[in-house]
Scaffold this motif. Structure first.
Motif, PDB file in Angstrom:
ATOM      1  N   PRO A  87       0.820  -1.214   0.000  1.00 59.29           N
ATOM      2  CA  PRO A  87       0.000   0.000   0.000  1.00 59.29           C
ATOM      3  C   PRO A  87       0.854   1.264   0.000  1.00 59.29           C
ATOM      4  O   PRO A  87       2.021   1.239   0.374  1.00 59.29           O
ATOM      5  CB  PRO A  87      -0.811  -0.126   1.290  1.00 59.29           C
ATOM      6  N   THR A  88       0.231   2.365  -0.436  1.00 64.20           N
ATOM      7  CA  THR A  88       0.988   3.602  -0.663  1.00 64.20           C
ATOM      8  C   THR A  88       1.684   4.101   0.591  1.00 64.20           C
ATOM      9  O   THR A  88       2.828   4.550   0.535  1.00 64.20           O
ATOM     10  CB  THR A  88       0.025   4.692  -1.174  1.00 64.20           C
ATOM     11  N   PHE A  89       0.980   3.992   1.731  1.00 64.39           N
ATOM     12  CA  PHE A  89       1.581   4.478   2.980  1.00 64.39           C
ATOM     13  C   PHE A  89       2.851   3.703   3.301  1.00 64.39           C
ATOM     14  O   PHE A  89       3.886   4.274   3.678  1.00 64.39           O
ATOM     15  CB  PHE A  89       0.564   4.347   4.115  1.00 64.39           C
ATOM     16  N   GLN A  90       2.779   2.360   3.083  1.00 61.39           N
ATOM     17  CA  GLN A  90       3.936   1.523   3.374  1.00 61.39           C
ATOM     18  C   GLN A  90       5.083   1.829   2.420  1.00 61.39           C
ATOM     19  O   GLN A  90       6.260   1.866   2.822  1.00 61.39           O
ATOM     20  CB  GLN A  90       3.518   0.071   3.235  1.00 61.39           C
ATOM     21  N   ARG A  91       4.740   2.085   1.139  1.00 60.78           N
ATOM     22  CA  ARG A  91       5.777   2.447   0.162  1.00 60.78           C
ATOM     23  C   ARG A  91       6.449   3.749   0.565  1.00 60.78           C
ATOM     24  O   ARG A  91       7.663   3.892   0.486  1.00 60.78           O
ATOM     25  CB  ARG A  91       5.154   2.606  -1.223  1.00 60.78           C
ATOM     26  N   LEU A  92       5.633   4.692   1.009  1.00 56.93           N
ATOM     27  CA  LEU A  92       6.175   5.993   1.407  1.00 56.93           C
ATOM     28  C   LEU A  92       7.118   5.844   2.592  1.00 56.93           C
ATOM     29  O   LEU A  92       8.216   6.422   2.626  1.00 56.93           O
ATOM     30  CB  LEU A  92       5.011   6.911   1.774  1.00 56.93           C
ATOM     31  N   LEU A  93       6.688   5.019   3.552  1.00 58.70           N
ATOM     32  CA  LEU A  93       7.511   4.796   4.747  1.00 58.70           C
ATOM     33  C   LEU A  93       8.828   4.103   4.384  1.00 58.70           C
ATOM     34  O   LEU A  93       9.903   4.490   4.870  1.00 58.70           O
ATOM     35  CB  LEU A  93       6.724   3.941   5.737  1.00 58.70           C
TER      36      LEU A  93
END
Lengths: 203, 105
Positions: A87-93
Protein backbone atom coordinates in the motif's frame (compact mmCIF):
# COMPACT_ATOMS: atom_id res chain seq x y z
CA UNK A 1 39.25 11.87 -18.77
CA UNK A 2 37.97 8.97 -20.85
CA UNK A 3 37.93 6.75 -17.77
CA UNK A 4 35.97 9.36 -15.87
CA UNK A 5 33.29 9.62 -18.58
CA UNK A 6 33.06 5.82 -18.79
CA UNK A 7 32.70 5.59 -15.02
CA UNK A 8 29.86 8.12 -14.96
CA UNK A 9 28.05 6.33 -17.78
CA UNK A 10 28.40 2.97 -15.98
CA UNK A 11 27.28 4.49 -12.67
CA UNK A 12 24.24 6.04 -14.36
CA UNK A 13 23.34 2.69 -15.94
CA UNK A 14 23.70 0.92 -12.58
CA UNK A 15 21.55 3.43 -10.70
CA UNK A 16 18.82 3.87 -13.33
CA UNK A 17 18.37 0.16 -13.88
CA UNK A 18 18.49 -0.54 -10.12
CA UNK A 19 15.57 1.83 -9.65
CA UNK A 20 13.72 0.23 -12.57
CA UNK A 21 14.39 -3.23 -11.11
CA UNK A 22 12.64 -2.48 -7.85
CA UNK A 23 9.82 -0.35 -9.29
CA UNK A 24 8.80 -2.24 -12.44
CA UNK A 25 5.40 -3.86 -12.16
CA UNK A 26 6.23 -6.64 -14.62
CA UNK A 27 8.31 -9.34 -12.95
CA UNK A 28 10.09 -10.60 -16.06
CA UNK A 29 11.07 -7.08 -17.03
CA UNK A 30 12.47 -6.48 -13.58
CA UNK A 31 14.66 -9.60 -13.95
CA UNK A 32 15.99 -8.27 -17.27
CA UNK A 33 16.77 -4.90 -15.64
CA UNK A 34 18.68 -6.83 -12.96
CA UNK A 35 20.71 -8.40 -15.79
CA UNK A 36 21.67 -4.92 -17.03
CA UNK A 37 22.75 -3.89 -13.52
CA UNK A 38 24.93 -6.99 -13.15
CA UNK A 39 26.58 -6.48 -16.55
CA UNK A 40 27.31 -2.83 -15.70
CA UNK A 41 28.88 -4.02 -12.43
CA UNK A 42 31.08 -6.39 -14.43
CA UNK A 43 32.16 -3.40 -16.55
CA UNK A 44 33.07 -1.60 -13.32
CA UNK A 45 35.24 -4.58 -12.29
CA UNK A 46 36.92 -4.52 -15.70
CA UNK A 47 37.67 -0.81 -15.20
CA UNK A 48 39.23 -1.62 -11.81
CA UNK A 49 41.52 -4.15 -13.60
CA UNK A 50 40.06 -7.21 -11.88
CA UNK A 51 39.50 -9.17 -15.06
CA UNK A 52 38.98 -12.58 -13.48
CA UNK A 53 36.39 -11.26 -11.04
CA UNK A 54 34.55 -9.55 -13.88
CA UNK A 55 34.50 -12.81 -15.82
CA UNK A 56 33.16 -14.63 -12.74
CA UNK A 57 30.51 -11.93 -12.33
CA UNK A 58 29.43 -12.32 -15.95
CA UNK A 59 29.28 -16.11 -15.93
CA UNK A 60 27.82 -16.76 -12.48
CA UNK A 61 25.51 -13.77 -12.06
CA UNK A 62 24.51 -12.81 -15.59
CA UNK A 63 24.75 -16.32 -16.98
CA UNK A 64 23.57 -18.38 -14.04
CA UNK A 65 21.49 -16.59 -11.46
CA UNK A 66 19.49 -14.39 -13.86
CA UNK A 67 18.67 -17.39 -16.05
CA UNK A 68 17.59 -19.30 -12.91
CA UNK A 69 15.38 -16.37 -11.84
CA UNK A 70 13.82 -16.08 -15.31
CA UNK A 71 13.12 -19.83 -15.32
CA UNK A 72 11.40 -19.65 -11.96
CA UNK A 73 9.38 -16.59 -13.04
CA UNK A 74 8.14 -18.51 -16.07
CA UNK A 75 7.30 -21.49 -13.86
CA UNK A 76 5.37 -19.54 -11.23
CA UNK A 77 3.62 -16.62 -12.93
CA UNK A 78 2.16 -15.48 -16.23
CA UNK A 79 4.21 -13.06 -18.29
CA UNK A 80 1.43 -10.48 -18.42
CA UNK A 81 0.86 -10.68 -14.67
CA UNK A 82 1.45 -7.43 -12.81
CA UNK A 83 3.24 -7.61 -9.48
CA UNK A 84 1.30 -6.75 -6.36
CA UNK A 85 2.91 -3.87 -4.49
CA UNK A 86 2.56 -2.68 -0.92
CA UNK A 87 0.00 0.00 0.00
CA UNK A 88 0.99 3.60 -0.66
CA UNK A 89 1.58 4.48 2.98
CA UNK A 90 3.94 1.52 3.37
CA UNK A 91 5.78 2.45 0.16
CA UNK A 92 6.17 5.99 1.41
CA UNK A 93 7.51 4.80 4.75
CA UNK A 94 9.97 2.41 3.06
CA UNK A 95 11.17 5.15 0.71
CA UNK A 96 11.62 7.49 3.65
CA UNK A 97 13.69 4.98 5.63
CA UNK A 98 15.78 4.06 2.57
CA UNK A 99 16.50 7.73 1.83
CA UNK A 100 17.35 8.37 5.49
CA UNK A 101 19.77 5.45 5.54
CA UNK A 102 21.35 6.51 2.25
CA UNK A 103 21.82 10.09 3.48
CA UNK A 104 23.39 8.88 6.72
CA UNK A 105 25.85 6.55 4.99
CA UNK A 106 26.67 9.10 2.28
CA UNK A 107 27.47 11.74 4.91
CA UNK A 108 29.94 9.37 6.57
CA UNK A 109 31.45 8.33 3.22
CA UNK A 110 31.93 11.92 2.02
CA UNK A 111 33.49 13.04 5.30
CA UNK A 112 35.84 10.12 5.87
CA UNK A 113 39.44 10.48 4.71
CA UNK A 114 40.55 7.23 3.08
CA UNK A 115 44.31 6.63 3.31
CA UNK A 116 45.81 3.91 1.10
CA UNK A 117 47.82 1.26 2.92
CA UNK A 118 51.24 1.09 1.23
CA UNK A 119 52.97 -1.42 3.48
CA UNK A 120 54.06 -4.48 1.50
CA UNK A 121 52.44 -7.84 2.17
CA UNK A 122 54.34 -10.03 4.62
CA UNK A 123 53.19 -13.39 3.32
CA UNK A 124 53.89 -14.61 -0.17
CA UNK A 125 50.68 -16.38 -1.11
CA UNK A 126 48.46 -13.38 -1.71
CA UNK A 127 51.11 -10.94 -2.87
CA UNK A 128 51.08 -10.02 -6.50
CA UNK A 129 54.04 -11.73 -8.18
CA UNK A 130 56.99 -9.36 -8.60
CA UNK A 131 58.01 -10.83 -11.93
CA UNK A 132 56.07 -8.21 -13.86
CA UNK A 133 58.28 -5.64 -15.50
CA UNK A 134 56.43 -2.36 -14.98
CA UNK A 135 55.23 -0.96 -11.68
CA UNK A 136 51.68 -0.45 -12.92
CA UNK A 137 51.33 -4.01 -14.13
CA UNK A 138 52.68 -5.40 -10.86
CA UNK A 139 49.65 -4.18 -8.90
CA UNK A 140 47.19 -5.91 -11.24
CA UNK A 141 46.50 -9.52 -10.25
CA UNK A 142 46.83 -11.85 -13.21
CA UNK A 143 44.82 -15.04 -13.48
CA UNK A 144 48.03 -16.89 -12.57
CA UNK A 145 48.21 -15.00 -9.24
CA UNK A 146 44.54 -15.70 -8.58
CA UNK A 147 44.98 -19.40 -9.25
CA UNK A 148 48.08 -19.66 -7.07
CA UNK A 149 46.43 -17.89 -4.14
CA UNK A 150 43.25 -19.94 -4.48
CA UNK A 151 44.94 -23.31 -3.90
CA UNK A 152 47.81 -22.17 -1.69
CA UNK A 153 47.71 -23.39 1.91
CA UNK A 154 50.49 -21.08 3.11
CA UNK A 155 49.72 -18.15 5.33
CA UNK A 156 47.35 -15.88 3.41
CA UNK A 157 46.37 -18.63 0.97
CA UNK A 158 42.73 -19.34 0.23
CA UNK A 159 42.68 -23.14 0.09
CA UNK A 160 40.37 -23.55 3.12
CA UNK A 161 37.65 -21.07 1.95
CA UNK A 162 37.89 -22.65 -1.50
CA UNK A 163 37.16 -26.12 -0.12
CA UNK A 164 34.45 -24.84 2.23
CA UNK A 165 32.73 -23.08 -0.66
CA UNK A 166 32.84 -26.26 -2.76
CA UNK A 167 31.17 -28.23 0.04
CA UNK A 168 28.59 -25.45 0.45
CA UNK A 169 27.80 -25.53 -3.28
CA UNK A 170 27.40 -29.31 -3.19
CA UNK A 171 25.10 -29.10 -0.16
CA UNK A 172 23.06 -26.32 -1.79
CA UNK A 173 22.73 -28.31 -5.00
CA UNK A 174 21.51 -31.46 -3.23
CA UNK A 175 19.27 -29.39 -0.96
CA UNK A 176 17.69 -27.57 -3.90
CA UNK A 177 16.94 -30.87 -5.66
CA UNK A 178 15.44 -32.40 -2.50
CA UNK A 179 13.31 -29.32 -1.72
CA UNK A 180 11.96 -28.81 -5.24
CA UNK A 181 11.30 -32.48 -5.93
CA UNK A 182 7.72 -33.65 -6.00
CA UNK A 183 6.67 -35.92 -3.15
CA UNK A 184 5.51 -39.11 -4.79
CA UNK A 185 5.56 -42.82 -3.94
CA UNK A 186 6.62 -44.04 -7.36
CA UNK A 187 8.32 -42.02 -10.05
CA UNK A 188 6.05 -42.22 -13.12
CA UNK A 189 8.75 -41.93 -15.78
CA UNK A 190 9.47 -39.27 -18.35
CA UNK A 191 6.12 -38.93 -20.09
CA UNK A 192 5.16 -35.71 -18.27
CA UNK A 193 6.53 -32.56 -19.84
CA UNK A 194 6.12 -30.47 -16.69
CA UNK A 195 8.48 -32.68 -14.72
CA UNK A 196 11.25 -32.24 -17.25
CA UNK A 197 11.08 -28.45 -17.23
CA UNK A 198 11.21 -28.39 -13.47
CA UNK A 199 14.21 -30.66 -13.36
CA UNK A 200 16.05 -28.37 -15.75
CA UNK A 201 15.43 -25.29 -13.68
CA UNK A 202 16.95 -26.84 -10.60
CA UNK A 203 20.39 -27.31 -12.05
CA UNK B 1 42.20 2.17 -9.91
CA UNK B 2 40.28 4.39 -12.28
CA UNK B 3 42.00 7.59 -13.33
CA UNK B 4 40.46 10.78 -11.89
CA UNK B 5 37.73 8.85 -10.08
CA UNK B 6 38.16 8.99 -6.28
CA UNK B 7 37.11 6.11 -4.06
CA UNK B 8 34.12 7.97 -2.67
CA UNK B 9 32.43 8.09 -6.10
CA UNK B 10 32.43 4.29 -6.28
CA UNK B 11 31.18 4.13 -2.69
CA UNK B 12 28.34 6.56 -3.52
CA UNK B 13 27.20 4.30 -6.36
CA UNK B 14 27.27 1.19 -4.17
CA UNK B 15 25.52 2.95 -1.26
CA UNK B 16 22.67 4.14 -3.48
CA UNK B 17 22.37 0.68 -5.01
CA UNK B 18 22.25 -0.89 -1.53
CA UNK B 19 19.40 1.34 -0.36
CA UNK B 20 17.50 0.88 -3.63
CA UNK B 21 17.70 -2.84 -2.88
CA UNK B 22 16.47 -2.24 0.68
CA UNK B 23 13.54 -0.23 -0.69
CA UNK B 24 12.68 -3.02 -3.11
CA UNK B 25 12.86 -5.63 -0.36
CA UNK B 26 10.49 -3.61 1.83
CA UNK B 27 7.90 -2.78 -0.83
CA UNK B 28 7.75 -5.91 -2.98
CA UNK B 29 5.13 -8.54 -2.23
CA UNK B 30 6.33 -11.23 -4.63
CA UNK B 31 8.93 -13.73 -3.41
CA UNK B 32 10.95 -13.68 -6.65
CA UNK B 33 11.15 -9.89 -6.79
CA UNK B 34 12.25 -9.89 -3.15
CA UNK B 35 15.00 -12.33 -4.18
CA UNK B 36 15.99 -9.93 -6.99
CA UNK B 37 16.26 -7.10 -4.42
CA UNK B 38 18.54 -9.29 -2.30
CA UNK B 39 20.75 -9.85 -5.34
CA UNK B 40 21.02 -6.07 -5.76
CA UNK B 41 22.09 -5.69 -2.12
CA UNK B 42 24.72 -8.44 -2.41
CA UNK B 43 26.05 -6.90 -5.60
CA UNK B 44 26.47 -3.47 -4.02
CA UNK B 45 28.42 -5.00 -1.14
CA UNK B 46 30.66 -6.75 -3.68
CA UNK B 47 31.42 -3.41 -5.33
CA UNK B 48 32.43 -2.06 -1.92
CA UNK B 49 34.86 -4.93 -1.24
CA UNK B 50 36.45 -4.65 -4.67
CA UNK B 51 36.79 -0.86 -4.53
CA UNK B 52 38.37 -0.89 -1.06
CA UNK B 53 40.82 -3.60 -2.17
CA UNK B 54 41.76 -1.78 -5.36
CA UNK B 55 42.08 1.74 -3.97
CA UNK B 56 43.40 1.23 -0.44
CA UNK B 57 45.29 -2.08 -0.54
CA UNK B 58 46.33 -2.70 -4.15
CA UNK B 59 49.28 -4.96 -3.32
CA UNK B 60 47.11 -7.79 -1.96
CA UNK B 61 43.75 -9.10 -3.08
CA UNK B 62 41.74 -10.22 -0.10
CA UNK B 63 38.73 -8.15 -1.17
CA UNK B 64 38.87 -9.74 -4.59
CA UNK B 65 38.59 -13.19 -3.05
CA UNK B 66 35.93 -12.13 -0.61
CA UNK B 67 33.81 -10.93 -3.55
CA UNK B 68 34.31 -14.24 -5.33
CA UNK B 69 33.18 -16.12 -2.22
CA UNK B 70 30.16 -13.82 -1.88
CA UNK B 71 29.25 -14.54 -5.51
CA UNK B 72 29.46 -18.30 -4.87
CA UNK B 73 27.33 -18.02 -1.73
CA UNK B 74 24.81 -15.89 -3.65
CA UNK B 75 24.57 -18.58 -6.31
CA UNK B 76 23.95 -21.27 -3.67
CA UNK B 77 21.45 -19.07 -1.86
CA UNK B 78 19.43 -18.26 -4.97
CA UNK B 79 19.35 -21.92 -6.03
CA UNK B 80 17.93 -23.00 -2.66
CA UNK B 81 15.57 -20.00 -2.52
CA UNK B 82 14.16 -20.76 -5.96
CA UNK B 83 13.67 -24.43 -5.01
CA UNK B 84 11.72 -23.29 -1.93
CA UNK B 85 9.71 -20.80 -4.03
CA UNK B 86 8.76 -23.50 -6.53
CA UNK B 87 7.71 -25.76 -3.66
CA UNK B 88 5.62 -22.95 -2.15
CA UNK B 89 3.99 -22.31 -5.53
CA UNK B 90 3.11 -25.99 -5.78
CA UNK B 91 1.38 -25.90 -2.39
CA UNK B 92 -0.26 -22.46 -2.43
CA UNK B 93 -0.64 -21.73 -6.19
CA UNK B 94 0.78 -18.28 -5.45
CA UNK B 95 4.11 -16.76 -4.44
CA UNK B 96 2.82 -13.55 -2.86
CA UNK B 97 3.89 -13.22 0.74
CA UNK B 98 0.37 -12.18 1.70
CA UNK B 99 -0.99 -15.60 0.75
CA UNK B 100 1.85 -17.66 2.19
CA UNK B 101 0.87 -17.38 5.83
CA UNK B 102 0.89 -21.04 6.72
CA UNK B 103 4.26 -22.68 6.39
CA UNK B 104 3.64 -25.99 8.16
CA UNK B 105 1.62 -29.00 7.10
Amino acid sequence: MFDQITFFVVAAIILIFSVLTVTSRKILRSAVYLLFVLIATAVLYFMLDYNFLAAVQLTVYAGGIVVLIIFSILLTSHISERAVVAPTFQRLLSALSAVAGAVLVLMVVMKFNFVPDTTPVQYAATAISATDSTAVASTVPTIKDVGHALVSYDRGGFALPFEVISILLLAAMIGAIVVARKERASFPGKKEVIDNSENESEQ
Amino acid sequence: MIQNVPLSYVLIVSTLMFFIGIFGFLTRRNLITMLISIELILNSVNINFVAFNRYLYPQGFEGHFFSMIVIAVAAAESAVAIAIIINIYRNFKSIDVENVDQMKF
